[in-house]
Each structure stands twice: as structure tokens, then as C-alpha cells.
Scaffold this active site. Structure first.
Site, PDB file in Angstrom:
ATOM      1  N   GLU A   1      -3.228 -19.336 -12.338  1.00  0.00           N
ATOM      2  CA  GLU A   1      -4.377 -20.243 -12.347  1.00  0.00           C
ATOM      3  C   GLU A   1      -5.679 -19.448 -12.486  1.00  0.00           C
ATOM      4  OE1 GLU A   1      -4.029 -22.632  -8.741  1.00  0.00           O
ATOM      5  OE2 GLU A   1      -1.851 -22.447  -8.821  1.00  0.00           O
TER       6      GLU A   1
ATOM      7  N   GLU B   1      -9.669 -30.064  -8.825  1.00  0.00           N
ATOM      8  CA  GLU B   1      -8.920 -30.250  -7.587  1.00  0.00           C
ATOM      9  C   GLU B   1      -9.894 -30.161  -6.422  1.00  0.00           C
ATOM     10  OE1 GLU B   1      -5.438 -27.953  -4.940  1.00  0.00           O
ATOM     11  OE2 GLU B   1      -5.883 -27.292  -6.971  1.00  0.00           O
TER      12      GLU B   1
END
Length: 417
Positions: free
Chosen positions: A221, A332
């Protein structure tokens, strides 16, 4: 007299018990302090040069061969690969997709990191944000410092929203699945979302995923995040993350464990990025590319058009040693439900997608790397959000921006109580 001696005895025993308790807690505290200092000594390598950043960070220029990656037992004799054997085709010859779809203006100012104002790291060193004692003390334990909590991955295929929401993480993402992927790219609009609680965060990133969503998930990520818990402030910072077991025992943010091998002396993982986009004003974005070198098999990361940061050696992973089975892009947040209500922590710019350019946050020029090492438009792009009244996502495509989407939201509002 018997009564008095009994009282004295009870008081003596009580006093002894309190002394034991107090010495026990002192022992516990000193043991914890010892563990914290031991961890700091492990993370903070001796610097060749130190740079004080305007935001309070200390950036250590550490010799490239002394970086945390080489604490890993499998990397003891590893020969550093200074550059990838291959870049994905289309990374340099594409026309820069920088025009806006409509309204507003894109700023041409390049994004830098705040510490650059006070110096740069010499050749053969890499910049590492120094970990301070208070950083580690904010974590739930020394062991969990620099790690995401379990089950913080958006799982679009799940029909059971309770399964996803157990961790309090919420998402607004676009994704592709059903093929073998060898990398991903995106240009990400940079904002500084407001965080309601110190134990919450807001990030915008891409996920390169392999395996199932069980205990064996592999993930690489990268993106930007605001995380008071991790960094001690509300600055927007560049970050990376990796795990090979669904965030349980492996992996970490940035260089907070051994794994990622950095080769670049200009960019510090976890350092503040600047400038930041403003509502109805100048917009700034960063480009991130992650791809698998077809020859060595390592996963490389590039920041912008020319800054190759480093790589995750393929042996760190099981599924990703071969390829990724899913790519996700988006936002997120953590919703800790303060006072039993939805958090007002913002995702992206804090505005819903329909606000458009200059107001809501975007990902543009989203692409995947195929088995021939070519950058391609994603096929069958899906979207996912747990609660679209809190945070939402809207995709589109045009000649200027390729495949893009707007995403985000304010969190708590009349439709998201």
C-alpha cells in the site's frame, strides 16, 4: 491487647502489600521503558547527517546499507538493487494527464517534503524520519507500534456489512479483480482532512492485494495519510505499508520494521508533504506507481515521474511473489464512534464526490500493470463504500484524466448520524 496486635499485624501486611504493588508497578514501568528504548535503538540507525524539519520532525540521513531493512535475517547478504531492471511500458511516453475535467485550476507547483527546506541527504544515504519516545508510547504496545489493526481491508465482495465494520474502518474505493495484476498507478489529489479523535486516521492510497481476505492476505500500500496516533500531529504525510498475513505479525508503515529497501536520498517515508490543496483554490496531487520487476520479481515504488523510492523483496510475500489478484484505489478512515455517534473525521477533502474539481478529492489516471509489463486502463472498474451517506465514490473517464473518480465525505451529518 490481642485486638491491638491484630490491627498492627493487618496494617503491617497491608503496608507490605502496598510496597510490593508499588515496586511491581515501578518494575513494570522500568521494564516498559527498557523495551521502548530498545525498540528506538533498533529503529533509529546512526546517521551520517541530521536535518531538523520545520514541522518538528528530525530526518536522519542513514547510510543505505545500514537501513532497517537489513535487520531482516533473509537480507543479511542481500545485494542492494539500485534501480529496477524494467519500468512499466507507458510510464514515461504517455502525455501527462494533468488537465482538469471542468472548472478550477491545477497547480503546476511540484510537491515537496517540508524537511527539504533545511537541507538534503548526501549520496549513498537515505532519509529516515526519526522515531521519538512519545511516538512509541502512543501505540497500544511496543510490538504494535507502526502497524495497522487487523481487518482493515476493504472487502467489496462481502455481502455481510458487519464483517467489514468490525474494525471500525470505512472506505470509499474503486477496484478491479478477476485477473493477474503486476502493478498499479494513480495520481492522487492531496488534502489535509480533519480528524475528530487522536486514535482515528484518514488516508488515501492504492492497495496491491494477493490471496484471500482471510489470515493470509498479502498487501502492498502507498499514498498519503493524516494519523495523529502514528505521527503525533495532523500533517498530511507520504506513507507505505506492507503485510503478508493480513496485518497480524508481519509488515508495518514506512521503515518501521525490516522489509522495504529504500534507494532514494530525496524522499522520506512518513514525512510531511507540501503544499496541500485548498477548497475552491489551487489543487495539488502526487503520482504513485507500484510494479513488479519482471526479472528479479521485487515490487518497486515510484513517486512522481522520476523518483524511484525502492522495493519490497519478493520473498516477503506468498501470493504477491507471483502476482496480485486485486487492485484498490481510494480512501479509508477509522470510525471509533465517539459518544455513540458516527465520527466527523473527514475522508479526502471532507466533501462528497458530486462537488467536483477543486472541492472534492480525486484519483486520476488510474492504471494497472499487465503481465507484459504494460500500463493499461483498468477493465471492469467497480466501486465500494460501506455507508454512502457518510463517504461516497463516483467514477468517470475522459481523454484528459483517463479513468478517474471523486471520493470522500464529511462523516457525521444529518444523513449519517
Amino acid at each position: 491487647m490481642g485486638c491491638d496486635s491484630t490491627v498492627v499485624l493487618v496494617l503491617c501486611i497491608w503496608g507490605f502489600y502496598l510496597t510490593l504493588l508499588s515496586s511491581g508497578s515501578r518494575l513494570g514501568a522500568s521494564r516498559h521503558k527498557f523495551e521502548v528504548n530498545k525498540h528506538l535503538n533498533l529503529l533509529n540507525k546512526p546517521p551520517v547527517k541530521t536535518i531538523q524539519s520545520p514541522d518538528g520532525d528530525i530526518i536522519d540521513c542513514v547510510h543505505i546499507s545500514k537501513q532497517p531493512a537489513f535487520d531482516h535475517p533473509f537480507l543479511k547478504d542481500h545485494k542492494i538493487q539500485m534501480r529496477p531492471n524494467f519500468h512499466p511500458e507507458g510510464l514515461f511516453d504517455e502525455k501527462e494527464l494533468s488537465e482538469k475535467p471542468k472548472g478550477g485550476s491545477n497547480a503546476a507547483t511540484p510537491i515537496t517534503q517540508l524537511w527539504h527546506a533545511n537541507g538534503k541527504c548526501p549520496e549513498d544515504t537515505i532519509p529516515i524520519r526519526r522515531t521519538k519516545e512519545e511516538d512509541v508510547l502512543r501505540a497500544s504496545s511496543v510490538k504494535r507500534y507502526g502497524r495497522k489493526k487487523h481487518r482493515s481491508i476493504p472487502k467489496p465482495r462481502s455481502a455481510d456489512p458487519d464483517l467489514i465494520n468490525q474494525s471500525g474502518h470505512q472506505h470509499a474505493i474503486a477496484y478491479v479483480e478477476g485477473d493477474k495484476y503486476y502493478g498499479a498507478k494513480a495520481t492522487i489529489n492531496v488534502w489535509e482532512p480533519k480528524i475528530q479523535q487522536p486514535n482515528e486516521f484518514s488516508l488515501s492510497q492504492l492497495w496491491v492485494l494477493g490471496g484471500s481476505f482471510g489470515q493470509d492476505l498479502n498487501s502492498i500500500e502507498a499514498g498519503w495519510q493524516v494519523s495523529p496516533d502514528l505521527y503525533g500531529d495532523n500533517n498530511t504525510r507520504l506513507f507505505t505499508y506492507w503485510t503478508s498475513d493480513a496485518y497480524q505479525a508481519t509488515g508495518c508503515y514506512n521503515l518501521l520494521c525490516s522489509g522495504f529497501i529504500q534507494v532514494n536520498n530525496n524522499v522520506a517515508m512518513g514525512a510531511s508533504i507540501s503544499p496541500i490543496s485548498e477548497y475552491s483554490n489551487s489543487q495539488y496531487d502526487i503520482s504513485i506507481t507500484i510494479w513488479k520487476d519482471p526479472k528479479e520479481g521485487h515490487w518497486w515504488m515510484q513517486f512522481g515521474n522520476d523518483l524511484v523510492l525502492g522495493y519490497w523483496p519478493s520473498f516477503l510475500f506468498s501470493y504477491l511473489a507471483d502476482s496480485a489478484s486485486m487492485i484498490e484505489w481510494g480512501g479509508e478512515i477509522v470510525n471509533s464512534e465517539p459518544n455513540g455517534e458516527h465520527t466527523s473525521t473527514q475522508m479526502g477533502s471532507g466533501q462528497f464526490p458530486e462537488q467536483g474539481f477543486g472541492k472534492s478529492s480525486y484519483f486520476k489516471n488510474i492504471q494497472v500493470v499487465d503481465s507484459s509489463n504494460n500500463l493499461k486502463s483498468p477493465k471492469g472498474l467497480g466501486t465500494f463504500t460501506e455507508q454512502s451517506n457518510c463517504y461516497d465514490v463516483q467514477t468517470g473517464s475522459n481523454d484528459n484524466w483517463g479513468h478517474y473518480f471523486y471520493y470522500g465525505g464529511p462523516g457525521k451529518n444529518p444523513n449519517c448520524p
